[in-house]
Design a protein around this motif. Structure first.
Motif, mmCIF file in Angstrom:
data_model
loop_
_atom_site.group_PDB
_atom_site.id
_atom_site.type_symbol
_atom_site.label_atom_id
_atom_site.label_comp_id
_atom_site.label_asym_id
_atom_site.label_seq_id
_atom_site.Cartn_x
_atom_site.Cartn_y
_atom_site.Cartn_z
ATOM 1 N N SER A 1 -16.728 86.629 -38.662
ATOM 2 C CA SER A 1 -15.030 86.384 -38.597
ATOM 3 C C SER A 1 -14.590 87.605 -39.306
ATOM 4 N N LEU A 2 -15.144 87.680 -40.571
ATOM 5 C CA LEU A 2 -14.610 88.812 -41.581
ATOM 6 C C LEU A 2 -14.714 89.941 -41.124
ATOM 7 N N GLN A 3 -16.043 90.336 -40.248
ATOM 8 C CA GLN A 3 -16.350 91.656 -39.869
ATOM 9 C C GLN A 3 -15.396 92.014 -38.828
ATOM 10 N N THR A 4 -14.897 91.186 -37.753
ATOM 11 C CA THR A 4 -13.990 91.222 -36.886
ATOM 12 C C THR A 4 -12.622 91.749 -37.532
ATOM 13 N N SER A 5 -12.120 90.858 -38.274
ATOM 14 C CA SER A 5 -10.983 91.237 -39.060
ATOM 15 C C SER A 5 -11.189 92.432 -39.843
ATOM 16 N N LEU A 6 -12.201 92.971 -40.263
ATOM 17 C CA LEU A 6 -12.365 94.379 -40.872
ATOM 18 C C LEU A 6 -12.433 95.392 -40.080
ATOM 19 N N GLY A 7 -12.756 95.227 -38.779
ATOM 20 C CA GLY A 7 -12.759 95.930 -37.737
ATOM 21 C C GLY A 7 -11.327 96.391 -37.355
ATOM 22 N N GLU A 8 -10.372 95.103 -37.160
ATOM 23 C CA GLU A 8 -9.174 95.339 -36.652
ATOM 24 C C GLU A 8 -8.359 96.167 -37.666
ATOM 25 N N LEU A 9 -8.726 95.971 -38.980
ATOM 26 C CA LEU A 9 -7.841 96.706 -39.996
ATOM 27 C C LEU A 9 -8.407 97.993 -40.114
#
Length: 156
Positions: free
Chosen positions: A35-43
């Motif tokens: 989940s955090l990696q997905t958010s990091l990709g979005e950022l």
């Protein structure tokens, strides 16, 4: 003797429960990490749409930094769980090996009781197979059963 390694089946069960709990914790951390990696990709994508050194840029940079720190913490926790799992799995193997090669007094008592019951069955069917009043096919069957029991008793 003090400090002697003498685990029981209950200890093995406890170790297996601990392993399952650790795997569950690890899976939750992995889910969180994804989940955090997905958010990091979005950022990272947001970086492309904000102006360099603007307020939005600084916010994205700050959020990314927080996510990276959280990811780092999760990776450390996963590594610690992996080390604990390795230890518990080795311990489990040692306990299984010990239980397989060192029969406890309860196991020996059970084994002796089973052996005695098989001996009683053998005598019963031996008498049955020798009884001339029985049908010959039943006597033959009883004789074969005795032969099978004899194999069990002799460890064949």
């Amino acid at each position: 003797m003090e400090g002697e390694f003498n685990p029981t089946k209950k200890d093995l069960f406890t170790i297996e429960e601990l392993i399952l709990e650790l795997k569950s914790k690890k899976q939750k951390l992995i889910d969180r990490k994804i989940s955090l990696q997905t958010s990091l990709g979005e950022l990272s994508e947001l970086y492309k749409s904000v102006e360099f050194k603007s307020e939005g840029f600084n916010k994205v940079k700050s959020d990314r930094s927080k996510l990276k720190n959280a990811l780092h913490d999760i990776e450390i926790q996963i590594r610690e769980i992996n080390e604990e799992l390795t230890f518990k799995n080795k311990l489990k193997l040692e306990v299984e090996f010990h239980l397989k090669n060192h029969k406890s007094p309860e196991d020996q008592d059970y084994s002796e009781r089973v052996h005695k019951k098989i001996q009683i069955l053998k005598r019963k069917y031996s008498d049955f197979s020798k009884d001339r009043t029985r049908i010959s096919s039943l006597r033959v069957m009883a004789s074969e059963f005795i032969s099978d029991l004899e194999g069990l008793l002799n460890g064949d």
